[in-house]
Design a protein around this motif. Structure first.
Motif, PDB file in Angstrom:
ATOM      1  N   GLN A   1      -3.790   5.785  21.526  1.00  0.00           N
ATOM      2  CA  GLN A   1      -5.061   5.577  20.836  1.00  0.00           C
ATOM      3  C   GLN A   1      -4.918   5.798  19.332  1.00  0.00           C
ATOM      4  OE1 GLN A   1      -8.420   8.192  21.817  1.00  0.00           O
ATOM      5  NE2 GLN A   1      -9.636   6.344  22.110  1.00  0.00           N
ATOM      6  N   ARG A   2      -4.118   6.784  18.931  1.00  0.00           N
ATOM      7  CA  ARG A   2      -3.915   7.024  17.507  1.00  0.00           C
ATOM      8  C   ARG A   2      -3.204   5.837  16.849  1.00  0.00           C
ATOM      9  NH1 ARG A   2       0.482   8.923  15.289  1.00  0.00           N
ATOM     10  NH2 ARG A   2       1.249   9.634  17.314  1.00  0.00           N
ATOM     11  N   LYS A   3      -2.182   5.300  17.495  1.00  0.00           N
ATOM     12  CA  LYS A   3      -1.469   4.142  16.942  1.00  0.00           C
ATOM     13  C   LYS A   3      -2.364   2.916  16.888  1.00  0.00           C
ATOM     14  CE  LYS A   3       3.089   5.707  18.506  1.00  0.00           C
ATOM     15  NZ  LYS A   3       4.245   5.405  19.390  1.00  0.00           N
ATOM     16  N   PHE A   4      -3.134   2.703  17.934  1.00  0.00           N
ATOM     17  CA  PHE A   4      -4.031   1.546  17.968  1.00  0.00           C
ATOM     18  C   PHE A   4      -5.106   1.670  16.894  1.00  0.00           C
ATOM     19  CE2 PHE A   4      -7.336  -0.987  20.505  1.00  0.00           C
ATOM     20  CZ  PHE A   4      -6.844  -2.200  20.029  1.00  0.00           C
ATOM     21  N   HIS A   5      -5.605   2.883  16.705  1.00  0.00           N
ATOM     22  CA  HIS A   5      -6.633   3.116  15.690  1.00  0.00           C
ATOM     23  C   HIS A   5      -6.089   2.841  14.289  1.00  0.00           C
ATOM     24  CE1 HIS A   5      -9.298   5.682  13.137  1.00  0.00           C
ATOM     25  NE2 HIS A   5     -10.208   5.101  13.876  1.00  0.00           N
ATOM     26  N   LYS A   6      -4.887   3.305  13.991  1.00  0.00           N
ATOM     27  CA  LYS A   6      -4.288   3.074  12.671  1.00  0.00           C
ATOM     28  C   LYS A   6      -4.008   1.599  12.460  1.00  0.00           C
ATOM     29  CE  LYS A   6      -1.428   5.821  10.801  1.00  0.00           C
ATOM     30  NZ  LYS A   6      -0.265   6.639  10.434  1.00  0.00           N
ATOM     31  N   TRP A   7      -3.574   0.913  13.508  1.00  0.00           N
ATOM     32  CA  TRP A   7      -3.329  -0.528  13.370  1.00  0.00           C
ATOM     33  C   TRP A   7      -4.628  -1.267  13.083  1.00  0.00           C
ATOM     34  CZ3 TRP A   7      -5.299  -4.642  16.136  1.00  0.00           C
ATOM     35  CH2 TRP A   7      -4.722  -5.879  15.874  1.00  0.00           C
ATOM     36  N   MET A   8      -5.719  -0.905  13.748  1.00  0.00           N
ATOM     37  CA  MET A   8      -6.992  -1.576  13.509  1.00  0.00           C
ATOM     38  C   MET A   8      -7.486  -1.340  12.086  1.00  0.00           C
ATOM     39  SD  MET A   8      -9.246  -1.373  17.018  1.00  0.00           S
ATOM     40  CE  MET A   8      -9.358   0.404  17.032  1.00  0.00           C
ATOM     41  N   ILE A   9      -7.311  -0.121  11.574  1.00  0.00           N
ATOM     42  CA  ILE A   9      -7.751   0.160  10.206  1.00  0.00           C
ATOM     43  C   ILE A   9      -6.959  -0.671   9.197  1.00  0.00           C
ATOM     44  CG2 ILE A   9      -7.773   1.951   8.424  1.00  0.00           C
ATOM     45  CD1 ILE A   9      -8.502   3.963  10.523  1.00  0.00           C
ATOM     46  N   ALA A  10      -5.629  -0.712   9.373  1.00  0.00           N
ATOM     47  CA  ALA A  10      -4.792  -1.482   8.443  1.00  0.00           C
ATOM     48  C   ALA A  10      -5.099  -2.969   8.526  1.00  0.00           C
ATOM     49  CB  ALA A  10      -3.319  -1.217   8.740  1.00  0.00           C
ATOM     50  N   THR A  11      -5.341  -3.485   9.721  1.00  0.00           N
ATOM     51  CA  THR A  11      -5.628  -4.904   9.881  1.00  0.00           C
ATOM     52  C   THR A  11      -7.014  -5.252   9.363  1.00  0.00           C
ATOM     53  OG1 THR A  11      -4.252  -4.828  11.876  1.00  0.00           O
ATOM     54  CG2 THR A  11      -5.541  -6.811  11.522  1.00  0.00           C
ATOM     55  N   ALA A  12      -7.987  -4.381   9.601  1.00  0.00           N
ATOM     56  CA  ALA A  12      -9.340  -4.632   9.103  1.00  0.00           C
ATOM     57  C   ALA A  12      -9.380  -4.608   7.581  1.00  0.00           C
ATOM     58  CB  ALA A  12     -10.305  -3.597   9.680  1.00  0.00           C
ATOM     59  N   LYS A  13      -8.539  -3.790   6.962  1.00  0.00           N
ATOM     60  CA  LYS A  13      -8.496  -3.733   5.503  1.00  0.00           C
ATOM     61  C   LYS A  13      -8.054  -5.058   4.914  1.00  0.00           C
ATOM     62  CE  LYS A  13      -6.748  -0.824   1.766  1.00  0.00           C
ATOM     63  NZ  LYS A  13      -5.921   0.358   1.439  1.00  0.00           N
ATOM     64  N   GLU A  14      -7.202  -5.793   5.644  1.00  0.00           N
ATOM     65  CA  GLU A  14      -6.743  -7.107   5.198  1.00  0.00           C
ATOM     66  C   GLU A  14      -7.633  -8.236   5.697  1.00  0.00           C
ATOM     67  OE1 GLU A  14      -2.778  -7.405   6.586  1.00  0.00           O
ATOM     68  OE2 GLU A  14      -2.007  -5.771   5.319  1.00  0.00           O
ATOM     69  N   GLU A  15      -8.775  -7.894   6.313  1.00  0.00           N
ATOM     70  CA  GLU A  15      -9.726  -8.873   6.839  1.00  0.00           C
ATOM     71  C   GLU A  15      -9.078  -9.774   7.887  1.00  0.00           C
ATOM     72  OE1 GLU A  15     -12.873  -8.857   6.106  1.00  0.00           O
ATOM     73  OE2 GLU A  15     -12.856  -7.462   4.418  1.00  0.00           O
ATOM     74  N   LYS A  16      -8.184  -9.229   8.700  1.00  0.00           N
ATOM     75  CA  LYS A  16      -7.492 -10.022   9.719  1.00  0.00           C
ATOM     76  C   LYS A  16      -7.713  -9.487  11.128  1.00  0.00           C
ATOM     77  CE  LYS A  16      -3.762 -11.499   6.615  1.00  0.00           C
ATOM     78  NZ  LYS A  16      -2.299 -11.512   6.380  1.00  0.00           N
ATOM     79  N   LEU A  17      -8.601  -8.524  11.294  1.00  0.00           N
ATOM     80  CA  LEU A  17      -8.828  -7.942  12.607  1.00  0.00           C
ATOM     81  C   LEU A  17      -9.679  -8.875  13.459  1.00  0.00           C
ATOM     82  CD1 LEU A  17      -8.451  -5.496  14.457  1.00  0.00           C
ATOM     83  CD2 LEU A  17     -10.558  -4.552  13.508  1.00  0.00           C
ATOM     84  N   SER A  18      -9.255  -9.114  14.677  1.00  0.00           N
ATOM     85  CA  SER A  18      -9.983  -9.926  15.643  1.00  0.00           C
ATOM     86  C   SER A  18      -9.511  -9.542  17.034  1.00  0.00           C
ATOM     87  CB  SER A  18      -9.762 -11.425  15.397  1.00  0.00           C
ATOM     88  OG  SER A  18      -8.404 -11.764  15.601  1.00  0.00           O
TER      89      SER A  18
END
Length: 892
Positions: free
Chosen positions: A142-159
């Motif tokens: 969950q910690r790794k997934f959470h960090k990945w979502m934050i980094a991806t959302a910062k680049e406006e690429k989260l989906s």
């Protein structure tokens, strides 16, 4: 709620409503049922499942029909009769439910339909009897997934598709996940799109329209949280004792206040400081409270000229109240209205004409580079006209013409005999006050001590680094001053005057985010928000927004500035406007802001000489600018030479313990008491990582593409660079390859000790290097404090909330959406500030920032909901009913 999917939010009330309300019928069975059943208490609702609710309800209906149990042998007619009686009972219960439990009638009806459609029974819950554990609940995953979502959302690429690809391709593969883990959770790869979406929601991801929020990706960064907990909050808590934010009442009044605010029933009592004070021949028990502790103190603050008293815990508490502003303060920006400005200019011109009857033109005073760069277009035009220069063109063109006067030297033979020589300041040795003017003893470069001279401060406007070095000299610091003020200017024993600063932009086409549509027809809007104008303003809890001043106060300030050799002010320096743009006034930078700060400190020193100013600013690039020669790793290269500037020298402390804050353990070349120079001197050895480097630049036989000879750079006289500085301090690791990249301390995949910038930035002298703004403010004996990065909810004295209120008024009541009227509209808006930004509202905004500060200090918030929950708890404990969702726009 039962089987109704839309009633889950009232799950905690469903059983209680049915048991206590549905039993109302004409036969009186309800009273018997109430006596024979156990009431479901609200504290037990967390353990009441849907199956338990059905059990209670089924038992109730079986009891009222005097039947042992509902079985398959029951006839359809009996079930229908029971359902009919139930429908009549529900009609009566629905009214009571809506009145006492705020349950909508349609909710009760959905329960009725669910019961009737299932033959007198409730349908089983389709969600199961227990919450299934998910693989994504594993802490590490969950910690790794959470960090990945934050980094991806910062680049406006989260989906969802991106998450599906990451989960199937990376996170659910070795080494992150093993086959045994997948087998334990009954997962077979690849997972579906719906599973990826469900895991995103369970991990805290939520999609919606873009919305401004203070809780952004920088808000909870590790360095930011550390700065908030270790520097900002403790410093403000300590300095609050010197601010008029306290109330002293007797113990009897405190008990009555606590009872009135119901604090005696709260889990946390009102924070207080108890003491005794003599009153006649007896001792009276007293209690000291903060002005934010109760809404009952609002009337006290309104009547008090300073808004409160100083704390009795402050050893330097003044016996008499310091200076307070007059009661007839004007509205902010009122004296900048066009009519008032024109009248004042005409009056000043008439007085000047009467004072100088002759037609002899006045010789304009020479301008410095700092004054030219900080001047706006109107000031540059006037300066060019006074010097006979062409006064047309852009800001850059006007500044270039004035700067040319400073660098153009007259030819030989053209210079008059009395042309003064050009002197370069070597250092500043001392200061004095001569007839109200500040003068500095200056040592000149290339001249001996016999040529030292006392110079007025106006002659040193272009030497901020020399002035900062003088005021930060440890030998002249005031003993015991935690800020390192010079002994002649320190004010740390005086009351503290907290002023917040911020900038805001107003645009011509500023629309509301909502729009009415009449039968589907919407009004046409501009594609952009149009031209804008920036406003830089101050705010405090004593004078209010914009630091308003009376004409008499402005006259006193101008008399002081004339003595210091500075031009007169035409309005309060608490408000400045900038029509930004390449062909307008340029762009807001440090020079412009520093000019406003100097003007503001002049006004403050005249009007409140018994106070010390604490100016709170944010971390914009203009505010955080470093002085020339500052220890700043951002502008340094890894290797020596190049175009990097040479920083000032730094001395390692003699004390061995303090020296550890400068030196490392990897064979340091420096020892306590040594001075480190950041350029190679003549007798220095070559760089440790380039031992074959020549002392001076040498030509080589190689040529570049242009055919020019390639120069091998020498090291003497050149900046050392990050690697050499770290090596001399024993911070360079030879067992691993170090680099000069900027790293994220929150990223566990990187080693911070391998980054030269990170290692040197944590040295004491680099970490405590003062910015140009801090050096400027502290040279006058005041305090400059930076707010926490990414925390507008804490920013200076609630000025962010004032901007929100002002923009609402500007958009709704003033702005006519004509670009040519923008400045007039802004000034007209703030000329009414007494109506929508009175002092009471400004104090309410400042109280809001302290509520957030208390939440961060007393709690451990891990999410936006946690922060707001802590603030809400603080609000309800203090009985403050003004902090609602429309906080900034609440009517008086």
């Amino acid at each position: 709620m039962c089987a109704a999917s839309s009633a889950r939010s009232t799950c905690t009330l469903s059983c209680q409503v049915f048991v206590s309300l549905v039993c109302i019928d004409s036969n009186g069975c309800g009273s018997q049922w109430k006596k024979g059943c156990t009431t479901i208490d609200s504290t037990e609702t967390h353990s009441v499942t849907l199956i338990q609710e059905q059990t209670y309800l089924a038992a109730f209906f079986l009891k009222r029909d005097a039947r042992p149990a509902a079985s398959s042998s029951d006839s359809d007619s009996d079930s229908a009769a029971a359902a009919g009686r139930f429908c009549g009972c529900l009609r009566a219960a629905a009214a009571v439910a809506a009145k006492e439990y705020a349950i909508h009638f349609e909710t009760v009806r959905s329960w009725q339909l669910d019961f009737v459609s299932n033959d007198g029974r409730f349908a089983p819950d389709q969600r199961g009897k227990w919450a299934r554990e998910l693989l994504i609940h594993e802490e590490d995953l969950q910690r790794k997934f959470h960090k990945w979502m934050i980094a991806t959302a910062k680049e406006e690429k989260l989906s969802v598709d991106a998450a599906l690809e990451y989960l199937n391709g990376t996170l659910l593969r070795p080494p992150h996940t093993t086959d045994e883990m997948l087998k334990d959770y009954h997962i077979s790869l690849p997972i579906s799109n719906k599973t990826a979406w469900y895991w995103m929601r369970k991990s805290g991801a939520q999609s919606g329209k873009f919305k401004q929020s203070y809780y952004n990706d920088h808000h909870e960064a590790e360095l930011v949280k550390r700065d908030r907990a270790d520097r900002y909050i403790p410093d403000l808590d300590r300095d609050e004792l010197r601010q008029p934010l306290w109330v002293q009442i007797s113990r009897k009044k405190y008990d009555a206040l606590a009872h009135a605010s119901k604090a005696v029933h709260s889990e946390v009592p009102l924070p207080r400081h108890e003491y005794v004070t003599p009153e006649g021949e007896s001792m009276v028990e007293m209690v000291e409270l903060h002005v934010d502790d109760s809404d009952h103190f609002e009337a006290f603050r309104a009547a008090h000229p300073l808004g409160g008293d100083f704390s009795v815990r402050w050893s330097g508490r003044p016996e008499t109240a310091p200076s307070s502003p007059p009661s007839n303060l004007p509205n902010p920006a009122e004296d900048t209205l066009p009519a008032a400005a024109e009248a004042a200019a005409a009056e000043a011109a008439a007085e000047a004409a009467a004072a100088q009857p002759t037609a002899t033109p006045a010789v304009p005073q020479p301008l410095s580079k700092t004054e030219i760069r900080a001047s706006l277009k109107q000031e540059l035009v006037a300066a060019c006209e006074a010097r006979g220069l062409e006064a047309t063109g852009t800001v850059a063109v006007l500044r270039a013409r004035l700067l040319a006067l400073l660098v153009d030297a007259p030819g030989e033979g053209d210079a008059p005999a009395d042309t003064p020589a050009v002197y370069i300041v070597n250092s500043i040795l001392d200061r004095r006050v001569n007839e109200g003017r500040i003068e500095y003893l200056v040592s000149w470069e290339g001249y001996g001590a016999e040529e030292n001279s006392w110079e007025p401060e106006s002659n040193l406007d272009d030497c901020p680094a020399k002035l900062a070095a003088f005021y930060s000299n440890p030998c002249t610091q005031c003993p015991g001053c935690i800020y390192g003020h010079h002994r002649d200017v320190c004010r740390c024993c005086k009351p503290l005057y907290h002023v917040g600063h911020d900038e805001c932009i107003f645009r011509s086409f500023l629309y509301s985010i909502f729009q009415w549509a009449i039968k589907g027809v919407r009004a046409l809007r501009k594609k952009s928000e149009g031209p804008g104008e920036m406003m830089s303003a101050m705010q405090d809890e004593i004078r209010g927004f914009g630091f308003p001043m009376t004409p008499a106060e402005l006259e006193r300030v101008n008399a002081f500035r004339a003595l210091r050799g500075r031009p007169a002010l035409d309005c309060s320096p608490g408000v400045r406007f900038l029509s930004y743009g390449k062909n307008k006034d340029g762009y807001w930078d440090y020079e412009m802001f520093a000019k406003q700060v100097v003007d503001f400190m002049d006004a403050f020193d005249v009007l409140h000489p018994e106070w010390q100013l604490m100016l709170e600013v944010d971390w914009s690039s203009g505010h955080a600018k470093h002085l020339e020669g500052a220890l700043n790793v951002i502008v340094m290269n890894v290797g020596y030479g190049g175009g990097q500037k040479v920083p000032r020298e730094s001395t390692i402390p003699d004390d061995a313990e303090r020296a550890k804050l400068y030196l490392g353990s990897h064979n340091p070349q420096l020892k306590p008491g040594d001075t480190q120079y950041f350029y190679f001197r003549e007798d220095d050895p070559p760089p440790f990582n380039a031992p074959q480097a020549p002392k001076k630049d040498e030509e080589t036989t190689k040529r570049n593409r242009k055919g020019e000879c390639i120069i091998k750079e020498g090291y003497v006289g050149k900046a050392k660079g990050l690697a050499q500085i770290a090596w001399e301090r024993g911070l360079y690791r030879t067992d691993a390859k170090m680099h000069g990249n900027k790293i994220d301390p929150d990223d566990e995949s990187t080693d911070p000790t391998l980054s030269l910038r990170y290692v040197l930035a944590n040295c004491w002298d680099f970490a405590h290097e003062k910015t140009a703004l801090v050096a400027l403010v502290e040279s006058r004996g005041h305090i400059c404090r930076f707010c926490v990065k990414g925390h507008p909810e804490l920013a200076g004295a609630g000025i962010e909330y004032s901007w929100g209120k002002a923009k609402q008024k500007f958009r709704r009541d003033v702005n006519d959406r004509i670009p040519a009227h923008l400045h007039k509209n802004i000034v007209a808006c703030f000329s009414r500030a007494a109506a929508f930004l009175p002092l009471a509202r400004v104090r309410k905004f400042a109280r809001k920032t302290r509520a957030y500060r208390r939440a961060y200090r007393d709690g451990q918030p891990n999410s936006l909901a946690d922060v707001e929950k802590l603030v809400k708890a603080y609000k309800s404990h203090r009985a403050a009913d003004v902090f609602d969702k429309k906080f900034c726009h609440a009517d008086d």
